[in-house]
Design a protein around this motif. Sequence first.
Motif, PDB file in Angstrom:
ATOM      1  N   SER A 141       2.856  -7.634  14.873  1.00  0.00           N
ATOM      2  CA  SER A 141       3.661  -6.518  14.368  1.00  0.00           C
ATOM      3  C   SER A 141       3.095  -5.872  13.113  1.00  0.00           C
ATOM      4  O   SER A 141       3.494  -4.768  12.763  1.00  0.00           O
ATOM      5  N   SER A 142       2.145  -6.550  12.411  1.00  0.00           N
ATOM      6  CA  SER A 142       1.663  -5.969  11.168  1.00  0.00           C
ATOM      7  C   SER A 142       0.313  -6.542  10.767  1.00  0.00           C
ATOM      8  O   SER A 142      -0.074  -7.639  11.187  1.00  0.00           O
ATOM      9  N   LEU A 143      -0.364  -5.760   9.926  1.00  0.00           N
ATOM     10  CA  LEU A 143      -1.595  -6.183   9.254  1.00  0.00           C
ATOM     11  C   LEU A 143      -1.356  -6.015   7.767  1.00  0.00           C
ATOM     12  O   LEU A 143      -0.999  -4.926   7.306  1.00  0.00           O
ATOM     13  N   VAL A 144      -1.564  -7.118   6.999  1.00  0.00           N
ATOM     14  CA  VAL A 144      -1.304  -7.100   5.564  1.00  0.00           C
ATOM     15  C   VAL A 144      -2.596  -7.452   4.835  1.00  0.00           C
ATOM     16  O   VAL A 144      -3.259  -8.438   5.166  1.00  0.00           O
ATOM     17  N   VAL A 145      -2.941  -6.643   3.840  1.00  0.00           N
ATOM     18  CA  VAL A 145      -4.084  -6.910   2.975  1.00  0.00           C
ATOM     19  C   VAL A 145      -3.566  -6.911   1.544  1.00  0.00           C
ATOM     20  O   VAL A 145      -2.988  -5.923   1.077  1.00  0.00           O
ATOM     21  N   GLU A 146      -3.810  -8.038   0.827  1.00  0.00           N
ATOM     22  CA  GLU A 146      -3.264  -8.210  -0.520  1.00  0.00           C
ATOM     23  C   GLU A 146      -4.374  -8.627  -1.469  1.00  0.00           C
ATOM     24  O   GLU A 146      -5.280  -9.384  -1.105  1.00  0.00           O
ATOM     25  N   ASN A 147      -4.311  -8.136  -2.690  1.00  0.00           N
ATOM     26  CA  ASN A 147      -5.277  -8.536  -3.710  1.00  0.00           C
ATOM     27  C   ASN A 147      -4.570  -8.794  -5.018  1.00  0.00           C
ATOM     28  O   ASN A 147      -3.366  -8.577  -5.153  1.00  0.00           O
ATOM     29  N   SER A 148      -5.325  -9.276  -5.982  1.00  0.00           N
ATOM     30  CA  SER A 148      -4.828  -9.461  -7.342  1.00  0.00           C
ATOM     31  C   SER A 148      -5.494  -8.432  -8.226  1.00  0.00           C
ATOM     32  O   SER A 148      -6.640  -8.031  -7.995  1.00  0.00           O
ATOM     33  N   GLY A 149      -4.782  -7.999  -9.249  1.00  0.00           N
ATOM     34  CA  GLY A 149      -5.332  -6.998 -10.142  1.00  0.00           C
ATOM     35  C   GLY A 149      -4.223  -6.258 -10.854  1.00  0.00           C
ATOM     36  O   GLY A 149      -3.029  -6.539 -10.649  1.00  0.00           O
ATOM     37  N   PRO A 150      -4.584  -5.324 -11.693  1.00  0.00           N
ATOM     38  CA  PRO A 150      -3.558  -4.566 -12.437  1.00  0.00           C
ATOM     39  C   PRO A 150      -2.604  -3.848 -11.483  1.00  0.00           C
ATOM     40  O   PRO A 150      -3.042  -3.273 -10.487  1.00  0.00           O
ATOM     41  N   PRO A 151      -1.313  -3.893 -11.759  1.00  0.00           N
ATOM     42  CA  PRO A 151      -0.363  -3.186 -10.890  1.00  0.00           C
ATOM     43  C   PRO A 151      -0.530  -1.675 -11.001  1.00  0.00           C
ATOM     44  O   PRO A 151      -0.993  -1.157 -12.011  1.00  0.00           O
ATOM     45  N   VAL A 152      -0.118  -0.992  -9.934  1.00  0.00           N
ATOM     46  CA  VAL A 152      -0.188   0.466  -9.878  1.00  0.00           C
ATOM     47  C   VAL A 152       1.189   1.036 -10.189  1.00  0.00           C
ATOM     48  O   VAL A 152       2.202   0.555  -9.658  1.00  0.00           O
ATOM     49  N   ALA A 153       1.236   2.041 -11.039  1.00  0.00           N
ATOM     50  CA  ALA A 153       2.511   2.660 -11.401  1.00  0.00           C
ATOM     51  C   ALA A 153       3.165   3.292 -10.175  1.00  0.00           C
ATOM     52  O   ALA A 153       2.469   3.781  -9.278  1.00  0.00           O
ATOM     53  N   PRO A 154       4.502   3.282 -10.104  1.00  0.00           N
ATOM     54  CA  PRO A 154       5.186   3.835  -8.922  1.00  0.00           C
ATOM     55  C   PRO A 154       4.832   5.290  -8.648  1.00  0.00           C
ATOM     56  O   PRO A 154       4.674   5.684  -7.490  1.00  0.00           O
ATOM     57  N   GLU A 155       4.706   6.119  -9.696  1.00  0.00           N
ATOM     58  CA  GLU A 155       4.396   7.528  -9.463  1.00  0.00           C
ATOM     59  C   GLU A 155       2.984   7.700  -8.912  1.00  0.00           C
ATOM     60  O   GLU A 155       2.709   8.634  -8.147  1.00  0.00           O
ATOM     61  N   ALA A 156       2.066   6.795  -9.294  1.00  0.00           N
ATOM     62  CA  ALA A 156       0.700   6.858  -8.759  1.00  0.00           C
ATOM     63  C   ALA A 156       0.634   6.251  -7.358  1.00  0.00           C
ATOM     64  O   ALA A 156      -0.174   6.675  -6.530  1.00  0.00           O
ATOM     65  N   LEU A 157       1.494   5.275  -7.095  1.00  0.00           N
ATOM     66  CA  LEU A 157       1.483   4.601  -5.788  1.00  0.00           C
ATOM     67  C   LEU A 157       1.787   5.582  -4.668  1.00  0.00           C
ATOM     68  O   LEU A 157       1.218   5.499  -3.570  1.00  0.00           O
ATOM     69  N   ALA A 158       2.689   6.525  -4.914  1.00  0.00           N
ATOM     70  CA  ALA A 158       3.076   7.482  -3.881  1.00  0.00           C
ATOM     71  C   ALA A 158       1.973   8.484  -3.563  1.00  0.00           C
ATOM     72  O   ALA A 158       2.039   9.161  -2.537  1.00  0.00           O
ATOM     73  N   LYS A 159       0.952   8.580  -4.439  1.00  0.00           N
ATOM     74  CA  LYS A 159      -0.109   9.555  -4.234  1.00  0.00           C
ATOM     75  C   LYS A 159      -1.392   8.954  -3.680  1.00  0.00           C
ATOM     76  O   LYS A 159      -2.359   9.680  -3.443  1.00  0.00           O
TER      77      LYS A 159
END
Length: 421
Positions: free
Chosen positions: A346-364
């Motif tokens: 049902s899904s493919l997930v790719v995860e990493n570690s690192g600085p979080p992304v701001a919500p306003e930047a995440l949408a772009k």
Amino acid sequence: MSRPRSLRRDLALGFGAGIALTWLIALLVGWAILRREIDEVYDAALGRTADRLLAIEGIPGGTPRRSDLVARMTGPEGQVLFRSRNADDALFASHRDEGFSDAGDMRVLTIKTEGGGLLQVAAPLEERGAAARETLAGMLLPSILLLPLAFLGVSWFTRRRLAPVEVLSREVAGRDARDLRSLGLNDLPAELEPIQKAVDQLMAQLDMALTAERDFSSNAAHELRTPIAATLAQTQRLIAETKDAESRSRAEGIATSLRRLSRLSEKLLDLARAEGMSGHDHGLHDMVPVLRLLASDFDGRVRLELPDAPAPIAMDIDAFAVLARNLIENALVHGTSPATVRLSASSLVVENSGPPVAPEALAKLTRRFERAGSQNLGSGLGLAIVETIARNADAALHLTSPAPGKLDGFLAEVRFDCSKT
């Protein structure tokens, strides 16, 4: 080719015919009820006339029926010549003027005879009120009964004649950015045909523009590969042959820029291919071997969490490979190694570690060349390619930062359409 029907004309004719028919039916029913009321009035008048004749003193035979009509005749001196059995002298005595007048709940008619006497006739006013109410009910009742039928008829007629509008609206609303086919609807009213033609022309122009954009990106990226590779080879040779440290440093900077330009051209080519990929496939494919093969290209920087059983996904294998590679590359470029890859049907997930992304930047982040302020080497096209492939395959890309259960990191999940499995 027959001329299309006019929706405005059909509605006008339909409503006009419906109103005329309803009015005619109501008129006929009202006329039948009114005719019955008139018959009752005249029958009552005949009965009263008979009663008066039988009530006149001196006419032998017969027994008058009970009647609400009363009469009295007086002579020139006021003597009573005859009166009906239920006549009230006090009622007539106070109304001696010729003509009609009201006396309580009675209507009195006074007529002067040739000999100077008076003929007075009185009838209850209630009969007139009852007749008026029955006549009004006879006129209103058919209309009230026919109103629901008229509303049902109007509803059926408008629904039927406006069905092409609903079909056109549903067809346009069901389209998305990928479906640029012409509407191809037949038997539309004349008022809707210009709308369909305008939409078809707009879609054709959009399709041409998008095709030209894809062709340009693909051709440009393809044509740049050879000169970039040749220039990079010459730069690497220059680095190997140059003894001067400053010149070697400059040559290495050029080589780095050329490698970045080469990666950018490859991503542009991938994006052009992604926009041309449908992503759909008529069968199911186990994507576990595909991910194992992709992970081998990243020198142990990918941690796989794969199911023991096959993970069948209704998606083109090449499209899935491009999608997964771009997700992994994005995780490695903008995060720390290793990147975790999890796969299910049902899904493919790719995860990493690192600085979080701001919500306003995440949408772009799925926009082209959007890097969200990252200084790492990257084209800014990876997630745009992933989003394009996922959309074409009826899948959905979801981005989360920080990663669930963590204070940092980034998680990208592609959810597949399980109804096809």
